[in-house]
Design a protein around this motif. Structure first.
Motif, PDB file in Angstrom:
ATOM      1  N   THR A 113      27.722 -14.800  -5.561  1.00 44.50           N
ATOM      2  CA  THR A 113      26.401 -15.064  -6.113  1.00 44.50           C
ATOM      3  C   THR A 113      25.518 -13.828  -5.949  1.00 44.50           C
ATOM      4  O   THR A 113      25.786 -12.945  -5.125  1.00 44.50           O
ATOM      5  N   ASP A 114      24.430 -13.789  -6.704  1.00 47.46           N
ATOM      6  CA  ASP A 114      23.479 -12.695  -6.559  1.00 47.46           C
ATOM      7  C   ASP A 114      22.881 -12.684  -5.155  1.00 47.46           C
ATOM      8  O   ASP A 114      22.628 -11.614  -4.583  1.00 47.46           O
ATOM      9  N   HIS A 115      22.676 -13.851  -4.593  1.00 44.92           N
ATOM     10  CA  HIS A 115      22.149 -13.960  -3.228  1.00 44.92           C
ATOM     11  C   HIS A 115      23.106 -13.322  -2.229  1.00 44.92           C
ATOM     12  O   HIS A 115      22.713 -12.521  -1.373  1.00 44.92           O
ATOM     13  N   ARG A 116      24.380 -13.646  -2.352  1.00 50.79           N
ATOM     14  CA  ARG A 116      25.375 -13.117  -1.409  1.00 50.79           C
ATOM     15  C   ARG A 116      25.541 -11.611  -1.573  1.00 50.79           C
ATOM     16  O   ARG A 116      25.665 -10.883  -0.582  1.00 50.79           O
ATOM     17  N   LEU A 117      25.536 -11.137  -2.802  1.00 47.16           N
ATOM     18  CA  LEU A 117      25.636  -9.689  -3.011  1.00 47.16           C
ATOM     19  C   LEU A 117      24.489  -8.965  -2.325  1.00 47.16           C
ATOM     20  O   LEU A 117      24.681  -7.951  -1.648  1.00 47.16           O
ATOM     21  N   GLY A 118      23.280  -9.483  -2.483  1.00 47.37           N
ATOM     22  CA  GLY A 118      22.120  -8.856  -1.869  1.00 47.37           C
ATOM     23  C   GLY A 118      22.158  -8.862  -0.363  1.00 47.37           C
ATOM     24  O   GLY A 118      21.612  -7.963   0.295  1.00 47.37           O
ATOM     25  N   LYS A 119      22.794  -9.886   0.198  1.00 45.09           N
ATOM     26  CA  LYS A 119      22.873 -10.001   1.654  1.00 45.09           C
ATOM     27  C   LYS A 119      23.984  -9.133   2.255  1.00 45.09           C
ATOM     28  O   LYS A 119      24.187  -9.142   3.472  1.00 45.09           O
ATOM     29  N   SER A 120      24.685  -8.382   1.426  1.00 42.49           N
ATOM     30  CA  SER A 120      25.751  -7.515   1.947  1.00 42.49           C
ATOM     31  C   SER A 120      25.200  -6.372   2.783  1.00 42.49           C
ATOM     32  O   SER A 120      25.906  -5.817   3.618  1.00 42.49           O
ATOM     33  N   GLY A 121      23.947  -5.984   2.544  1.00 38.86           N
ATOM     34  CA  GLY A 121      23.344  -4.948   3.362  1.00 38.86           C
ATOM     35  C   GLY A 121      23.058  -3.674   2.594  1.00 38.86           C
ATOM     36  O   GLY A 121      23.313  -3.557   1.395  1.00 38.86           O
ATOM     37  N   ARG A 122      22.533  -2.686   3.310  1.00 36.73           N
ATOM     38  CA  ARG A 122      22.148  -1.423   2.713  1.00 36.73           C
ATOM     39  C   ARG A 122      23.366  -0.563   2.389  1.00 36.73           C
ATOM     40  O   ARG A 122      24.311  -0.457   3.171  1.00 36.73           O
ATOM     41  N   LEU A 123      23.324   0.070   1.253  1.00 37.16           N
ATOM     42  CA  LEU A 123      24.332   1.060   0.888  1.00 37.16           C
ATOM     43  C   LEU A 123      24.163   2.299   1.753  1.00 37.16           C
ATOM     44  O   LEU A 123      23.033   2.687   2.085  1.00 37.16           O
ATOM     45  N   THR A 124      25.258   2.946   2.118  1.00 36.97           N
ATOM     46  CA  THR A 124      25.171   4.017   3.120  1.00 36.97           C
ATOM     47  C   THR A 124      25.676   5.368   2.652  1.00 36.97           C
ATOM     48  O   THR A 124      25.345   6.390   3.264  1.00 36.97           O
ATOM     49  N   GLU A 125      26.512   5.437   1.631  1.00 39.98           N
ATOM     50  CA  GLU A 125      27.056   6.717   1.174  1.00 39.98           C
ATOM     51  C   GLU A 125      27.480   6.582  -0.281  1.00 39.98           C
ATOM     52  O   GLU A 125      27.699   5.475  -0.778  1.00 39.98           O
ATOM     53  N   PRO A 126      27.580   7.690  -1.017  1.00 37.31           N
ATOM     54  CA  PRO A 126      27.988   7.601  -2.423  1.00 37.31           C
ATOM     55  C   PRO A 126      29.368   6.973  -2.562  1.00 37.31           C
ATOM     56  O   PRO A 126      30.285   7.281  -1.794  1.00 37.31           O
ATOM     57  N   MET A 127      29.491   6.089  -3.557  1.00 32.24           N
ATOM     58  CA  MET A 127      30.746   5.385  -3.788  1.00 32.24           C
ATOM     59  C   MET A 127      31.140   5.537  -5.249  1.00 32.24           C
ATOM     60  O   MET A 127      30.308   5.440  -6.155  1.00 32.24           O
TER      61      MET A 127
END
Length: 775
Positions: A113-127
């Motif tokens: 879900t969009d909620h779960r994706l957002g709760k994954s946390g901050r991005l930390t490095e280029p992917m």
């Protein structure tokens, strides 16, 4: 911390979904509790308590949420529940790092879900997602930016790229972003404004000469006699606005709310910073509620304008002064005779059909208008996302012009912007149709010839993606896939573009719908310290009332690998345009004051930018209609307009749907699964329908239904789009109308269903039927 590990996209109402009665008041102690709970859950006690006292303060950082302005002297707690949630999301301790992406393939993430994706946390490095791969892998900044630069240089035409912008992007980043695009040779600069207040800007430029609101915060709190809030839900979308409305009520102003849904925030406000908001009854806000049908606002304001004409006729016939401001109309306006003739020919049967209101309700509203000397009209998406949105807002302006309610204290137009710098981004040149004057100034400052042909807005960008015309789609902030209409079309189109690039703070739906190759570039958030170039950097933003001020992050960055948006874009520009380009990209990246110096010579109103923005509270941009009753329109005056009324025809057995936010949501960011004010807990797959409509259609409260939109194409065929598995909720909306949350129901909005002239998706008036789920 909140457990979202089992949340997956579903085609049925969530098992956790519970429905209770809607609330009749907003904020209060529950608002404080819910806001702080999000902060403590995401950021923790120490980080959270360090952050909130700096939110919306002169030496702190601007809220990454809405664009409502701060007062000259901010409160100690100058934030709302949803502002606290926005800060919690950004300052979270969770991380979506290389290990996270190694564990979770893209095919799996796409089911979340969009909620779960957002709760994954901050991005930390280029992917990077390589072509054919099902995982993102970490790459260096050099590899990532060289890849983008190589793709941009290899295009056959610069118009094969589109550069999308979110309203969170700072002035400095927006300015260098549009400069990069135009140095490359394209005006393909779609932005989130195309989907929200584009209709406002179009209408206001035509009628007043400038596409921004004409009031200040003080006009609302200190001067207005009557405040009309139409097509807006400030209790959820702009909660700090409630404080301003309460202050207006305290000094005797009246408030009229016009909306298909009764919203708690416009009924009673329990201000948690006042005793009566904590232990008392709070403050009743709306003195009158007009429950207009969806797409009925144009007919309503035409009827009001006709009744004002008739009241003026009656007064003057009786030998009294007229009720219109004839001196203002004669001196400062054009087109009044034509508009008056159109109002006098208005068909009341059309008004009845379009609005669903009794004539007596409209007449009582006119009584409020006649009793008020100074009137402000505030609006948001409830006006801007209809086929006749531009015509409706032009009609609102005519309403204001009739009694001289432009260009004096306590009076004017107030489009309330929904994202913290969406207005500033447009001021900085993020626009697919820039003015000649802006391009001329840009050419003089940077010694090049910018492209003059119009570029793609959001809807045209989706069409270009669908038709294979774009090789690169780049987004700075935002969540393009979740914000746009016709989800199936948009999602399929994004997957086919050769390269997608997203500059983001957190994981979202767009990242899991990658192009053939896809980059996710992590950037600093609004709350974080920016020491680019070895010095403390500040950025600037412009609020909904044209106030420009600074923003300084104070938290340690979520990762040492994060770069600022400005630094990322300047580095990309340098690599793409090469050593022959004379633009001082490295200087811009190392000192944002250098960017502001160029802005001061390109954008009117930003003269002496660096000194003025350093003052507490910043400075206010010039606005000729507000400041001096000067109207830079084609006629040199404020323009009355004639707007043909098209009553939306809804076939028998159908409803008119509007997409809305929940209270646990800001734009496409879903903070949680509750919509406290509407009585929804633990889910989002709901549709609000009037109980009598449910009965007439053969359904009961609590039934599971599929939503099917019906769109008649140019050749007369009817296209259907389906959103399955929603719980029908009996709710006191206007008869014949329904409401459901976006982005879940964006799939129902046809790409070609847009507002005339502005091309904004008409997400507030979609013809649907309810169907029983296929077994």
């Amino acid at each position: 911390m909140t457990d979202v590990s089992d949340e997956a996209r579903t085609e049925a109402p969530e098992k956790t979904l519970r429905i209770g009665p809607p609330k009749s008041s907003a904020a209060g102690v529950p608002g404080v509790v819910h806001g702080l709970a999000h902060v403590l859950d995401e950021a923790g006690v120490a980080r959270g308590l360090r952050t909130l006292p700096l939110l919306n303060q002169h030496r702190g950082f601007d809220c990454p949420g809405c664009a409502w302005p701060e007062p000259g002297k901010p409160h100690l707690a100058e934030f709302c529940e949803n502002g606290a949630k926005a800060v919690a999301e950004e300052s979270t301790r969770r991380r979506a790092d290389a290990a996270f992406f190694a564990e979770h393939p893209i095919s799996e993430l796409a089911t979340w879900t969009d909620h779960r994706l957002g709760k994954s946390g901050r991005l930390t490095e280029p992917m990077l997602r390589d072509e054919g791969a099902d995982h993102y892998r970490p790459v260096s900044w050099d590899e990532a930016l060289d890849l983008v630069a190589t793709e941009l240089r290899g295009m056959e035409s610069p118009d094969q790229a589109a550069f999308y912008t979110s309203g969170r992007t700072s002035n400095e980043a927006a300015f260098v972003y549009q400069l990069l695009a135009r140095k490359l040779g394209t005006n393909n600069l779609p932005d989130c404004s195309n989907m929200c207040h584009e209709s406002s800007g179009t209408a206001l430029v035509e009628t007043l000469g400038i596409g921004k609101g004409s009031v200040s915060l003080e006009d609302i709190t200190y001067h207005a006699d009557l405040i009309v809030v139409v097509g807006q839900n400030p209790g959820t979308n702009h909660p700090r606005m409630l404080t301003a409305l309460e202050e207006a009520k305290d000094r005797g102003a009246r408030i009229v709310a016009i909306n298909p849904l009764p919203e708690a925030g416009l009924q009673t406000f329990k201000n948690p910073q006042r005793v009566r908001g904590v232990v008392g009854q709070g403050t009743k806000l709306a003195d009158r509620f007009l429950q207009v049908r969806l797409a009925g606002d144009l007919a309503l304001f035409q009827a009001v304008n006709r009744l004002l004409l008739e009241a003026d006729d009656d007064a003057r016939t009786a030998g009294h002064p007229g009720v219109l401001d004839h001196e203002f109309i004669a001196e400062h306006t054009s087109g009044f005779p034509e508009a008056a003739a159109a109002w006098r020919s208005l068909d009341w049967a059309d008004v009845d059909a379009a609005t669903g209101l009794d004539r007596s309700e409209i007449e009582d509203f006119v009584g409020d208008v006649l009793a008020a000397d100074r009137i402000i009209v505030c609006w948001a998406m409830g006006l801007t996302q209809h086929k006749q949105a531009v015509a409706t807002i032009r009609e609102v302006v005519s309403f204001l012009l009739l009694r001289g309610n432009v260009g004096r204290p306590g009076a004017g137009a107030c489009p309330v912007r929904g994202h913290s710098n969406v207005q500033g981004d447009r001021t900085m040149g993020i626009w697919e149709r820039p003015t000649g004057a802006f391009l001329d100034a840009l050419a003089t400052e940077f010694d090049f010839q910018p492209p003059r042909a119009p570029g793609h807005d959001v809807v045209d960008t989706v069409r270009a993606l669908r038709d294979g015309e774009l090789r690169v789609f780049m987004a700075v902030g935002g969540n393009f896939a979740a914000a746009t209409p016709d989800s199936a079309v948009t999602e399929a189109a994004l997957r086919e573009v050769p390269l997608t690039v997203h500059v983001s703070t957190k994981l979202n739906r767009s990242h899991v719908l990658p192009g053939k190759r896809s980059l996710v570039l992590p950037c600093l958030g609004r709350t974080e310290r920016d020491h680019t170039g070895g010095r403390e950097q500040v950025v600037t933003v412009e609020d909904s009332m044209s106030v420009v001020h600074t923003s300084r992050g104070r938290l340690d960055p979520a990762s040492d690998s994060l770069r600022s948006e400005t630094a990322i874009l300047c580095d990309l520009a340098r690599r793409t345009l090469g050593a022959d380009d004379p633009t001082p990209w490295e200087e811009f990246a190392g000192d944002y004051a250098r960017v502001r110096d160029s802005i001061s010579r390109v954008v009117p109103g930003f003269e002496d930018f660096e000194r003025r923005v350093a003052e507490p509270g910043g400075f206010v941009l010039p606005h000729p209609p507000r400041d001096a009753r000067l109207f830079p329109t084609t006629t040199g005056k404020a323009n009355f307009t004639v707007n043909e009324l098209e009553v939306v025809q809804v076939p028998e057995g159908r409803l008119l749907l509007q997409t809305v936010r929940s209270h646990d949501q800001f734009n496409t960011t879903v903070y949680g699964l509750d919509d406290r004010y509407r009585g929804v807990k633990g889910g989002r797959r709901v549709v609000f329908v009037h109980p009598e409509d449910l009965t007439a259609l053969g359904f009961a409260d609590g039934d599971t239904v599929d939503l099917i939109s019906e769109w008649r194409t140019a050749d007369g065929t009817v296209e259907e789009r389906r959103a399955p598995g929603f719980r029908a909720i009996a709710f006191p909306t206007a008869r014949g109308c329904a409401a459901a949350y976006f982005p879940e129901t964006n799939v129902l909005v046809p790409l070609d269903h847009t507002a005339d002239r502005s091309n904004t998706p008409a997400s507030k008036s979609v013809v649907i039927r309810l169907d029983r789920p296929a077994r």
